[in-house]
Structures are given as C-alpha cells and as structure tokens.
Design a protein around this motif. Structure first.
Motif, PDB file in Angstrom:
ATOM      1  N   GLY A  33      -9.863  -1.555   0.355  1.00 12.74           N
ATOM      2  CA  GLY A  33      -9.205  -1.022  -0.833  1.00 12.74           C
ATOM      3  C   GLY A  33      -9.974   0.100  -1.489  1.00 12.74           C
ATOM      4  O   GLY A  33      -9.951   0.248  -2.707  1.00 12.74           O
TER       5      GLY A  33
ATOM      6  N   TRP B 264      -6.674  -5.717  -3.499  1.00 20.53           N
ATOM      7  CA  TRP B 264      -5.341  -6.053  -3.017  1.00 20.53           C
ATOM      8  C   TRP B 264      -4.923  -7.482  -3.370  1.00 20.53           C
ATOM      9  O   TRP B 264      -3.737  -7.736  -3.629  1.00 20.53           O
ATOM     10  CB  TRP B 264      -5.286  -5.878  -1.496  1.00 20.53           C
ATOM     11  CG  TRP B 264      -5.482  -4.457  -1.052  1.00 20.53           C
ATOM     12  CD1 TRP B 264      -6.567  -3.933  -0.417  1.00 20.53           C
ATOM     13  CD2 TRP B 264      -4.569  -3.372  -1.216  1.00 20.53           C
ATOM     14  NE1 TRP B 264      -6.387  -2.600  -0.179  1.00 20.53           N
ATOM     15  CE2 TRP B 264      -5.155  -2.224  -0.651  1.00 20.53           C
ATOM     16  CE3 TRP B 264      -3.288  -3.262  -1.780  1.00 20.53           C
ATOM     17  CZ2 TRP B 264      -4.536  -0.990  -0.643  1.00 20.53           C
ATOM     18  CZ3 TRP B 264      -2.666  -2.030  -1.766  1.00 20.53           C
ATOM     19  CH2 TRP B 264      -3.286  -0.905  -1.196  1.00 20.53           C
TER      20      TRP B 264
ATOM     21  N   LYS C 103       0.834  -1.207   0.000  1.00 23.02           N
ATOM     22  CA  LYS C 103       0.000   0.000   0.000  1.00 23.02           C
ATOM     23  C   LYS C 103       0.872   1.262   0.000  1.00 23.02           C
ATOM     24  O   LYS C 103       0.637   2.201  -0.766  1.00 23.02           O
ATOM     25  CB  LYS C 103      -0.917  -0.017   1.225  1.00 23.02           C
ATOM     26  CG  LYS C 103      -1.701   1.270   1.431  1.00 23.02           C
ATOM     27  CD  LYS C 103      -2.479   1.235   2.735  1.00 23.02           C
ATOM     28  CE  LYS C 103      -3.115   2.585   3.042  1.00 23.02           C
ATOM     29  NZ  LYS C 103      -3.844   2.581   4.308  1.00 23.02           N
TER      30      LYS C 103
END
Length: 588
Positions: free
Chosen positions: A32, A72, A6
């Motif tokens: 996300g 993700w 991230k």
C-alpha cells in the motif's frame, strides 16, 4: 477484491492530476505504498474542490514529490495518507468573472453516482504538505502566500481526530451526509508588492505579514444520491497577530483592494445569480451503503437528532482573530523633508482588538430566522426585527406603486402597454394623471409589466456581521514620549460594567438584498445596523487632527491611484442605505 478497490480509489486520485492514468501510479497492492515525482495537478479540478471565487483563477500547480500510503485492511477506520514535499501554485485575477466552478470531482466519477465506499475513503484522506507557495498576479500588484507544515484531515463534529466512521453523519431520511475537515499550519507568510509600471507612483512599499499557527475548520453537507454539495461552513481561526503598518504600506493595501473591487463585485453578482435552491428532502432507496451503522448502537431517530444538531442551514464563512495589535506609523517625514501632521513628526498610533469575528452569510432567505447563526445574540434579534420592518414597508410601497401604474395605463384608451414598445423605451405617464405624487415609471425596469412580479419568498439577502468584543485605541504618540505611556483614546469598560460574554463592544451588520433569478427587479435598500456597548471616548485634539490628516492623505493617494489605472467608482456608493445606531453605556 483488493485489485478492484485499488482501481476504484486510484480512479479518484488520478482525477486531480494531468495526463496521469490510474495504471501509471505505481502502488503496491500488498504494501500500500507508492511515490510520484514532478507532478502536474489539474487546475480546473482544484478550482472546483476549493470553491475559489470566479475573480480568481488557478493557472499552474506543481508538486516535486508525492508519496502515498494505504492500509488496505483498515480502509473503513484509518485514512489514506498522502505526503507532499513542495507545492507551487500560480494564480491570476480576472477582470471579468470566469465561468462558475463545476461539480466536485467526487461526484463526477463514471459508474459511481452515490456517496459510496470509494468516496468515503478518498474524502477521508490525511494530507501533509511540507511547504506551499501560492503566487497571485494582478494588474496592479503581485502577492505570495507561503505556508509551512500544512496538514489536512477528517475530524468528528467536536473537531477531534478519530475513527473515520465517526467523521461523518448520514441521515438516510433526508438523503444527506455531513463531513468535517480541519486544516492546520505552523507558519503563514504573506507578501504583496506593486507591479512594475512606469505610470504609477514612484514609491511602493511591500506589504508583509507573518502569522503563527492557525487552522481552518470546514463542515460540508452533501447529497448521498449524487455527492453534490448542498451547503458549507468555513471557519478561519487565527491566534494573536502583531502587525506594524506604515503610512505607505496602508496606502498600498488600499490601492490593491481598490484594484480588485470591480472584479470582486462582478463575481459576487454572478455568485448571487447561482444561489442554491432549497433542498427537497427525498428519502433515497435503501442500499447496502445506507444500511451501514453510523455508530455502534445508534437508532435512526438518534442519528437524525445528532444530524440536526450539527446541520448547516445555509452556507457561511467566518474569520476569528483572538487578538490583533495594530501599530500605524506615519513615515511621510522620511520621504518629504519637514513634513509633519499638526506639529507631530512621525506620529504613531496603537490599536488593540480582542476577539474580532467576521461572519458572511451570502444566501440567506430574507425574512427567515437567524437563530442558527454563529453566536446569535440580542443585537441580532433587534436588527432582525428592524430589517423585517424595512422589507415589509418596501413590499407594501412596491405593491401600491405597481397597482397605481397598472391602473393608470389601463385607463388610457388607445395606448399600448409598455412591454409592446421597442426595447430601451420607457412609457410616459398620461397627461393630466391625478397621481401627482406617484414615482416616475422609469424607476421600474421597462419589462416590469411583461413578466409576473417575482414572489417575495424568492428574495435573498447577503449579510456581513462584524463583532469586536473588546478594544483599546491609544492616543497618537511621538518619538519624544518614550518614558510616557500614551493615554487611551477609545476603549471599552467591559470589566467595570460586567458586560456578559454574548455582548460585544462593537456589533455591526450590513445587509444587501437580491433576487437570484431576477437581478433587474427592485429590491429593498441595503441597511446597516450598529450597536455600541460600554465605550468611553477621551477627546484629544492632537490625536483627532492627526487621524484626520492621516485619512485625508490616504484618500488623496487612493484617488490618484484610481486615475492612473482608470478605475471606475462603484455606483453603489450613491445608493440609499438605511442606518440604525444603538448605543448603551457610552461615555465621553
């Protein structure tokens, strides 16, 4: 691990914004999803990404709302989705070229020098914009571009959306990667109007053009070592266009173009001086990134062949218009009572062009093959052979010219060499020199003898190719011809002659030459090649006189405009140009 990924991805995204650090982006690591409002984007970074010409500069970019969605667990196969509501862009034209564009922001992230996982994820983003408004301010006019429902996404080499792993081709032996992008939109609206100025013409007619859906296909070649761009190919594809242009609108268009010509010419010279060098192939060290499979079951040899098939040998830019219906109308009678063109009051002419293509190759090595160019055909081969002959003749003449001047000065006792004289002085030929037909020394730069003559393999060319597959130009019509369809003035007998698809009705190529690192050295004259196929011209006296007077009126108006804004005429117009015209199956 998720937090590390991230942080790396948000570091890329934050580079496009002003005063926004990655920790200020509220993005859920689990869901996300995130949202931002009133976003100011970085103008310089966007200039580098868009590779804008240096006669144009971005002054402000604003977005009212942006949202992002990241899956993700599927980052290798599914793109990050970025949704923008309304984007406003302000630009200005530069009278003097601004500094050249810097490196892509992808290549400038600290601590990451190679084309790695984060770069692949960010470059594969899916972007959707509801509306974009672009405003351009210039000395003579202001323009606006509005696009609705813009989408940008990665595609495979066949221009289809697919798994992200198939949207790039990496050749480890060359250390290069190819990526493919596509931009689409539903509607494009273009407007341009003159800037308020008390000294200009009192009558100014705004220009307007609304197009249906279109798209841009972009191919990029980068180095995997540092992510720097090696070459790019951009194709601008437009559907059918219908454009009605009045006399005053056409004048306005020519004036706007003329006002930008000087800045664009300076920018082009700057661009040529920064022409990229040929890429040295240095295989990168094997890493985990390069060992990832390109596609399931692909061998290195198969990947190299696939890379070679879609490789870009040089940067190029292309415009394709499927069909253009252009109506030119004379509205001078509405401004000047009793005005007519050879008795035709308010005449109009319809021009129809089918499959118009414009190709631009700015960094082609002179003498290299053009077989990799788009739609390579026999006309290109003919022009290529003719251009090579002209270049060889120029090289031979210049070689003899330099030898004669050098020997002339070497035979003159007690005379200094020209490069020892003061700057700006040019040597004169010795009295009684036997070389009577020798070109004057001032034809060469004063420092020609001081430096070594550049290698001819450094000579570059910039080439513009224009092709029109089919056309139909009607004779001039008037208001009293409603029931009668105007006859054809110029058209192509493509169907009658069964012309092959690779042959265009009109094929034009204009080429200029330059040395990127030695702009002052003499180069071959520009050349223009024109090939006409299957055209038939029907002589119509009224149409010819109407066109002649129409063009004369445009020319006078343009000269008046140049006098108002004190625009200098380009010196290139006095240059010698080699012209060759080939015609086949022409009929009058």
């Amino acid at each position: 691990m998720a937090g590390l990924i991230k942080k790396q991805i948000l570091k890329h995204l934050s580079r496009f914004t002003k005063n926004l650090s990655p920790d200020k982006i509220n993005l859920s690591t689990l869901k996300g999803q995130g949202q931002l409002t009133n976003l100011e984007l970085d103008e310089e970074v966007l200039q580098n990404v868009l590779e804008l010409p240096t006669w144009l500069a971005i002054t402000r970019v604003f977005c009212n709302k942006a949202s992002i969605r990241i899956q993700w667990t599927k980052l290798k196969t599914h793109p990050i989705c970025l949704y923008l509501d309304k984007v406003e862009v302000e630009m200005r034209t530069c009278e003097e070229p601004r500094p050249p564009n810097g490196q892509s922001p992808i290549a400038l992230v600290s601590g990451q020098s190679e084309y790695g996982f984060a770069e692949k994820v960010v470059e594969g983003m899916f972007i959707t914009v509801n509306s974009i408004t672009i405003k351009i301010h210039s000395k003579a006019f202001h323009a606006s571009f509005e696009l609705w429902q813009l989408q940008g996404y990665s595609v495979n080499p066949n221009w289809q959306q697919s798994d992200l792993r198939f949207t790039r081709i990496t050749d480890s032996s060359k250390g290069e990667v190819l990526t493919f992008k596509e931009l689409t939109w539903q509607t494009l609206r273009i407007e341009a109007d003159a800037t308020d100025n008390g000294d200009q013409d009192p009558i100014t007619t705004p220009l307007r053009l609304i197009t249906n859906q279109g798209k841009i296909q972009i191919s990029l070649k980068r180095k995997t070592k540092d992510c720097n761009l090696v070459a790019s190919k951009l194709m601008f594809l437009l559907d059918d266009l219908l454009w009605v242009l009045t006399d005053s609108q056409l004048k306005a268009m020519m004036k706007y173009a003329e006002s930008l010509s000087e800045a664009m010419e300076k920018s082009a010279q700057q661009w040529k001086s920064l022409a990229p060098e040929p890429v040295q192939i240095t295989p990168p060290a094997p890493t985990a990134q390069h060992s990832w499979p390109q596609s399931f079951g692909s061998s290195p040899k198969a990947i190299s062949q696939y890379f070679e098939k879609h490789d870009m040998k040089e940067s190029s830019y292309h415009l394709l218009i499927s069909r253009l219906d252009l109506h030119i109308c004379d509205d001078s009678h509405t401004r000047e009572t009793g005005t007519s063109r050879h008795g035709v009051m308010g005449g109009a002419m319809q021009l129809t062009f089918k499959r118009m293509t414009f190709d631009y190759y700015p960094f082609h090595w002179a003498g290299d093959s053009c077989k990799h160019w788009v739609k390579y055909c026999d006309a290109m081969e003919t022009r290529d052979q003719w251009a090579k002959k002209l270049v060889n003749e120029f090289q031979s003449k210049m070689g003899k010219h330099v030898e004669e001047i050098s020997s002339s000065f070497s035979r003159t006792a007690g005379r200094e060499f020209p490069f020892k004289k003061r700057p700006g002085t040019t040597p004169s030929s010795p009295k009684g020199s036997p070389e009577k037909d020798m070109t004057p020394v001032k034809a060469l730069p004063p420092h020609t003898f001081e430096f070594q003559w550049p290698a001819w393999n450094r000579l570059r060319s910039s080439c513009i190719v224009v092709r029109i597959d089919d056309l139909d130009i009607h004779q001039v019509s008037t208001a009293g011809q409603h029931s009668k369809k105007p006859s054809t003035l110029l058209s192509c007998r493509r169907k009658l002659l069964s012309l092959p698809d690779q042959i265009s009705a009109i094929h034009l190529e204009f080429t200029e030459y330059y040395f990127p690192d030695n702009p002052d050295f003499p180069v071959p004259c520009p050349n223009l090649y024109l090939q006409l196929n299957g055209l038939i011209f029907t002589l119509d006296t009224v149409s010819m006189l109407w066109v002649n007077l129409f063009c004369l009126d445009l020319y006078r108006s343009l000269q008046h405009f140049k006098a108002i804004y004190e625009l200098e005429s380009s010196g290139k117009r006095d240059e010698h140009i080699d012209i060759r015209l080939d015609g086949f199956n022409l009929k009058l």
